[in-house]
Design an enzyme around this catalytic site. Structure first.
Site, mmCIF file in Angstrom:
data_model
loop_
_atom_site.group_PDB
_atom_site.id
_atom_site.type_symbol
_atom_site.label_atom_id
_atom_site.label_comp_id
_atom_site.label_asym_id
_atom_site.label_seq_id
_atom_site.Cartn_x
_atom_site.Cartn_y
_atom_site.Cartn_z
ATOM 1 C CD GLN A 178 -2.719 4.579 10.844
ATOM 2 O OE1 GLN A 178 -4.291 4.647 10.756
ATOM 3 N NE2 GLN A 178 -2.367 5.069 9.927
ATOM 4 C CG ASP B 276 -2.150 0.829 0.928
ATOM 5 O OD1 ASP B 276 -2.596 1.216 -0.026
ATOM 6 O OD2 ASP B 276 -2.599 1.239 2.234
ATOM 7 C CD GLU C 82 -5.622 2.731 0.029
ATOM 8 O OE1 GLU C 82 -4.683 2.567 -0.487
ATOM 9 O OE2 GLU C 82 -5.348 3.152 1.256
ATOM 10 C CE1 TYR D 119 1.918 7.373 14.867
ATOM 11 C CE2 TYR D 119 3.288 7.722 12.530
ATOM 12 C CZ TYR D 119 3.039 8.189 13.920
ATOM 13 O OH TYR D 119 3.070 9.628 14.176
ATOM 14 C CE1 TYR E 35 -0.099 8.468 4.224
ATOM 15 C CE2 TYR E 35 1.801 9.562 4.196
ATOM 16 C CZ TYR E 35 0.638 9.342 4.886
ATOM 17 O OH TYR E 35 0.421 10.028 5.782
ATOM 18 C CB THR F 164 -6.351 7.730 1.677
ATOM 19 O OG1 THR F 164 -6.098 6.702 2.645
ATOM 20 C CG2 THR F 164 -7.689 8.433 1.785
ATOM 21 C CG HIS G 86 -4.092 10.548 2.708
ATOM 22 N ND1 HIS G 86 -5.181 10.242 3.714
ATOM 23 C CD2 HIS G 86 -3.216 9.608 3.076
ATOM 24 C CE1 HIS G 86 -4.896 9.347 4.643
ATOM 25 N NE2 HIS G 86 -3.858 8.867 4.341
HETATM 26 MN MN MN Z 1 -4.158 2.869 2.879
#
Ligand code: MN
Length: 432
Positions: free
Chosen positions: A244, A131, A205, A248, A133, A364, A138
């Protein structure tokens, strides 16, 4: 590059494909994997056309797809994804001829199945899922919540940032998602408690399907990246924001993300998207140019995609009342800071091997306006600006029973509008 398969004047003998509102006109021809609803029949590859599915395995078995044996259409799209990109285009041309008015498609009329009578699975066996970014909006919004004075880290404009996700918990649209448990804290420094997430979110996404293989230790130059991009599906990267926030650092997302991610079942090919290419993101004055290995003339001029993603929510109360789902946001892939080719090339730039059926998430998709923010964390600004649904209910984050529905389409003057279908999921309560 467009060709006769993008000609908006061409019609299909499948009447529903000529409906102006369909996601699946003759010019789209998305691929999916289906079987009769509720059956134990073997999964097979088909093409969506209007409200029908054309059974490609049967078509190949009857010799209607010269050069393509039925085995290519068994079970998943992986075998087709492993073929060279030129074969993907050849197949598109053959299927177009079968389904076009005035084409050679008479025998194919026996091979149509109503979409309402089939179930769809994940289009491919996904070996690996990454994934990215790629939306600077975002990244800036999220960054400003955690680091108001320094929202965007210095690497952002140089590196297509990503993390390795988990393939085992990718699910097809329509699969219910159970609210996860996890460690959450009231204060940033802890201590944590263990319980059901109270800040469950979605992320709108696009998923990019990888085709072909590069051997471990080899790279994919950006000029070769288009031939490694098979197509796109919608992707909902469900996220537990409270989990998260605590977990994270320093290694990035882990359990806040890997409890489920939902994928839409129809794969719209990059060839179908040819009319909707756009220039790469125009970087504002002062931003660095991408490094040479992430730059090509073709990618800069037409490596972007102008595809619109809508997010809608229907609460349990709204569904019970028969109310329409409520449009929460609308974003476009044209706002992404990095192109799909840059993401793929960067991913292999250290010699990492990508394989047919691997999935690359865009991250996103958010734009510069409030209405284009592709997750609730941004849309409600961490819950400080709750949304009011038409039912009068308010939402900071998702509640049990909420259904999140993502839709995407591409349109441009002179071309037929195409859509990706839907990516849906209902939130179930956490386990006791
Ligand atoms: Mn994501």
């Amino acid at each position: 590059m467009t060709d006769h398969t993008h000609d908006s004047s061409r019609r299909s003998w499948v009447a529903s494909a000529n409906d102006a509102a369909t996601d699946f006109p003759l010019q789209n021809l998305p691929l999916g994997v289906f079987r009769a609803l509720g059956s134990a029949a073997p999964w097979r590859v088909g093409v969506a056309i209007g409200t029908e599915v054309l059974d490609l395995r049967a078509a190949a078995g009857q010799g209607l797809l010269p050069g393509f044996g039925p085995g290519l259409f068994d079970g998943t799209l992986n075998a087709l994804m492993a073929e060279p990109a030129s074969q993907w285009r050849t197949l598109r041309h053959l299927v177009f001829e079968l389904l076009a008015e005035g084409g050679a498609g008479g025998p194919a009329s026996q091979l149509l199945v109503p979409q309402a009578s089939v179930e769809l699975r994940l289009p491919a066996d996904i070996g690996d899922y990454t994934d990215f970014y790629a939306s600077v909006y975002h990244a800036t919004n999220i960054g400003s919540m955690f680091r108001p004075d320094n929202p965007l880290l210095p690497n952002y404009k140089w590196v297509p940032i990503g993390y390795h996700g988990r393939a085992s918990s990718l699910v097809v649209s329509g699969t219910a998602v159970t609210r996860p448990w996890g460690q959450t804290t009231a204060k940033p420094e802890g201590p944590p408690s263990f319980g059901a997430s109270r800040r469950l979110d979605y992320e709108a996404e696009m998923g990019f399907w990888v085709g072909g293989t590069n051997a471990l230790g080899t790279t994919v130059p950006i000029t070769d990246a288009p031939a490694r991009l098979f197509g796109v599906s919608l992707l909902n990267d469900w996220s537990a924001r409270d989990v998260q926030a605590w977990e994270y650092q320093p290694l990035g997302p882990f359990l806040a993300k890997n409890f489920a991610s939902t994928v839409s079942p129809w794969v719209v090919t990059m060839d179908a998207l040819a009319p909707f290419r756009c220039p790469a993101f125009v970087r504002p004055e002062g931003d660095p140019a991408p490094l040479d290995y992430l730059t090509s003339v073709a990618d800069q001029s037409a490596g972007g995609l102008d595809v619109t993603i809508d997010v809608l929510i229907a609460s349990a109360a709204m569904r019970a009342a028969g109310a329409e789902a409520y449009l929460v946001s609308r974003g476009t892939l044209a706002d992404l800071y990095w192109t799909p080719a840059q993401m793929l090339t960067h991913h292999t730039s250290n010699g990492c091997d990508l394989h047919p059926g691997d999935l690359l998430g865009s991250g996103t998709v958010s734009g510069p306006t409030k209405e284009s923010r592709g997750c609730l964390q941004e849309r409600t600004w961490r819950g400080t600006e709750p949304l009011t649904l038409p039912s009068g209910e308010t939402r900071q984050f998702l509640e049990d029973g909420d259904e999140v529905i993502m839709r995407a389409h591409a349109s441009r003057a002179g071309f037929r509008r195409i859509g990706l279908g839907e990516c849906r999921g209902i939130v179930l309560p956490a386990h006791a």
